[in-house]
Enzyme design. Structure first.
Site, PDB file in Angstrom:
ATOM      1  N   ASP A 139       0.807  -1.188  -0.128  1.00 31.52           N
ATOM      2  CA  ASP A 139      -0.070  -0.241  -0.183  1.00 31.52           C
ATOM      3  C   ASP A 139       0.762   1.363  -0.075  1.00 31.52           C
ATOM      4  O   ASP A 139       1.991   1.346   0.129  1.00 31.52           O
ATOM      5  CB  ASP A 139      -1.099   0.150   1.121  1.00 31.52           C
ATOM      6  CG  ASP A 139      -0.357  -0.657   2.616  1.00 31.52           C
ATOM      7  OD1 ASP A 139       0.939  -0.504   2.631  1.00 31.52           O
ATOM      8  OD2 ASP A 139      -1.160  -0.829   3.461  1.00 31.52           O
ATOM      9  N   ASN A 166      -7.525  -3.420  14.378  1.00 29.26           N
ATOM     10  CA  ASN A 166      -9.029  -3.777  13.985  1.00 29.26           C
ATOM     11  C   ASN A 166      -8.707  -4.886  12.953  1.00 29.26           C
ATOM     12  O   ASN A 166      -9.909  -5.366  12.248  1.00 29.26           O
ATOM     13  CB  ASN A 166      -9.393  -2.571  13.190  1.00 29.26           C
ATOM     14  CG  ASN A 166      -9.099  -2.028  12.012  1.00 29.26           C
ATOM     15  OD1 ASN A 166      -7.941  -2.460  11.536  1.00 29.26           O
ATOM     16  ND2 ASN A 166      -9.370  -0.910  11.579  1.00 29.26           N
ATOM     17  N   HIS A 214      -7.308  -5.312  10.339  1.00 30.15           N
ATOM     18  CA  HIS A 214      -7.076  -4.887   8.805  1.00 30.15           C
ATOM     19  C   HIS A 214      -5.685  -5.847   8.394  1.00 30.15           C
ATOM     20  O   HIS A 214      -4.842  -5.688   9.036  1.00 30.15           O
ATOM     21  CB  HIS A 214      -6.937  -3.656   8.354  1.00 30.15           C
ATOM     22  CG  HIS A 214      -5.810  -2.709   8.996  1.00 30.15           C
ATOM     23  ND1 HIS A 214      -6.048  -1.333   9.502  1.00 30.15           N
ATOM     24  CD2 HIS A 214      -4.345  -2.704   8.989  1.00 30.15           C
ATOM     25  CE1 HIS A 214      -4.902  -0.830   9.872  1.00 30.15           C
ATOM     26  NE2 HIS A 214      -3.749  -1.758   9.740  1.00 30.15           N
ATOM     27  N   GLU A 273      -9.839  -2.290   5.480  1.00 29.95           N
ATOM     28  CA  GLU A 273     -10.461  -2.074   6.825  1.00 29.95           C
ATOM     29  C   GLU A 273     -11.836  -2.982   6.905  1.00 29.95           C
ATOM     30  O   GLU A 273     -11.922  -3.315   5.871  1.00 29.95           O
ATOM     31  CB  GLU A 273     -10.702  -0.571   6.803  1.00 29.95           C
ATOM     32  CG  GLU A 273      -9.848   0.449   6.799  1.00 29.95           C
ATOM     33  CD  GLU A 273      -9.062   0.480   8.083  1.00 29.95           C
ATOM     34  OE1 GLU A 273      -8.855  -0.401   8.719  1.00 29.95           O
ATOM     35  OE2 GLU A 273      -8.363   1.587   8.105  1.00 29.95           O
TER      36      GLU A 273
HETATM   37  C1  F6R Z   1       1.599  -1.331   6.208  1.00 24.36           C
HETATM   38  C2  F6R Z   1       0.284  -2.043   6.304  1.00 24.36           C
HETATM   39  C3  F6R Z   1      -0.505  -2.214   7.470  1.00 24.36           C
HETATM   40  C4  F6R Z   1       0.224  -2.621   8.752  1.00 24.36           C
HETATM   41  C5  F6R Z   1      -0.530  -2.529  10.055  1.00 24.36           C
HETATM   42  C6  F6R Z   1       0.256  -2.778  11.267  1.00 24.36           C
HETATM   43  O1  F6R Z   1       1.863  -1.661   4.684  1.00 24.36           O
HETATM   44  O2  F6R Z   1      -0.083  -2.723   5.177  1.00 24.36           O
HETATM   45  O3  F6R Z   1      -1.615  -3.244   7.302  1.00 24.36           O
HETATM   46  O4  F6R Z   1       0.880  -3.836   8.593  1.00 24.36           O
HETATM   47  O5  F6R Z   1      -1.170  -1.293   9.957  1.00 24.36           O
HETATM   48  O6  F6R Z   1       1.047  -1.409  11.432  1.00 24.36           O
HETATM   49  P1  F6R Z   1       2.302  -1.733  12.424  1.00 24.36           P
HETATM   50  O7  F6R Z   1       3.193  -2.884  12.101  1.00 24.36           O
HETATM   51  O8  F6R Z   1       2.602  -0.581  12.377  1.00 24.36           O
HETATM   52  O9  F6R Z   1       1.722  -2.129  13.670  1.00 24.36           O
END
Ligand code: F6R
Length: 244
Positions: free
Chosen positions: A63, A129, A131, A136
């Site tokens: 992303d 959450n 995701h 989401e």
């Molecule tokens: C990042 C991504 C997100 C993160 C998730 C966890 O490329 O796709 O799904 O993996 O938000 O973020 P952290 O590792 O910062 O807790």
């Protein structure tokens, strides 16, 4: 799902690194799906240190924020460059183009990249959450690369990276759930108590679009590497777990 429970973030990074290094050795011209955020930092550190032979490897990222210049240190282009791309040689590196004027077109372009470069191993983190990438809760399991409005909880979780609340982007381009599920194998990493509810829902909950990560129960080659805190709400007895 293969579940590996480790003691701390260092062990977590090592386990995930071993899986990635193994793929690189087995498939020197393979495609590695990369994630950003806090979870992969220790893994990329090990890659910088151990320097596996990545010269034939193509990377595709999950992303990118919309309207954040690639030179902006908060952009995922910048992050990947700092963490990995500037340090190791790769065949090619792809991320969604959040700067393209027509974001829908950028999504279609990225799906073409993914079609041309099917992912051998996808690295994932997980949101509080549940995701995955920026899919989401409520995102269709049939989704391919698309524009998403980030939820308030995700924006709050990302707040730590930005100076002011209003600087946290509201939209991103993300691989869809269907795009992610096409990966031949997946490794998801999570640490800390904050992730415990998401990990429980992903592993033990019902498969529902309200819990995006729950779809991984349907993938036939997923490894979950979690520390004890992130695993603390799971009913261990029910699971076939490797305690590392
Ligand atoms: C990042 C991504 C997100 C993160 C998730 C966890 O490329 O796709 O799904 O993996 O938000 O973020 P952290 O590792 O910062 O807790």
């Amino acid at each position: 799902m293969n579940i590996i429970v480790v003691k701390n973030e260092q062990e977590l990074a090592q386990k995930a690194y071993d899986i990635i290094a193994n793929m690189i050795e087995q498939k020197p011209n393979g495609v590695l799906g990369c994630a950003t955020g806090g979870s992969p930092v220790g893994i990329y550190e090990l890659m910088r240190k151990n320097k596996p032979n990545t010269s034939g490897i193509t990377t595709v990222n999950l992303d990118e924020y919309i309207n954040l210049d690639f030179a902006n240190p908060k952009s995922y282009h910048y992050y990947m460059n700092e963490e990995l791309f500037a340090h190791l040689p790769f065949k090619a590196n792809y991320l969604p183009n959040g700067m393209k004027e027509n974001a829908e077109e950028a999504c279609a372009d990225y799906e073409k990249v993914l079609e041309a470069h099917p992912v051998d191993l996808q690295l994932l983190g997980i949101g509080e959450n549940a995701h995955i990438a920026f899919n989401e809760p409520g995102t269709s399991f049939e989704s391919t690369t698309h524009v998403i409005e980030l939820t308030e909880s995700t924006r709050q979780a990302n707040r730590r990276y930005f100076e002011r609340e209003e600087d946290v982007p509201t939209h991103a381009i993300t691989m869809g759930i269907k795009s992610i599920m096409r990966a031949k194998s997946i490794v998801l990493v999570a640490s800390g108590e904050k992730k415990a509810d998401a990990i429980k829902a992903m592993i033990e909950g019902e498969i529902t679009e309200e819990c995006p990560a729950s779809i991984l129960q349907k993938h036939n080659d997923v490894t979950i590497v979690v520390d004890e805190a992130a695993f603390s709400k799971c009913e261990k007895s029910k699971l076939d777990v490797v305690m590392a």
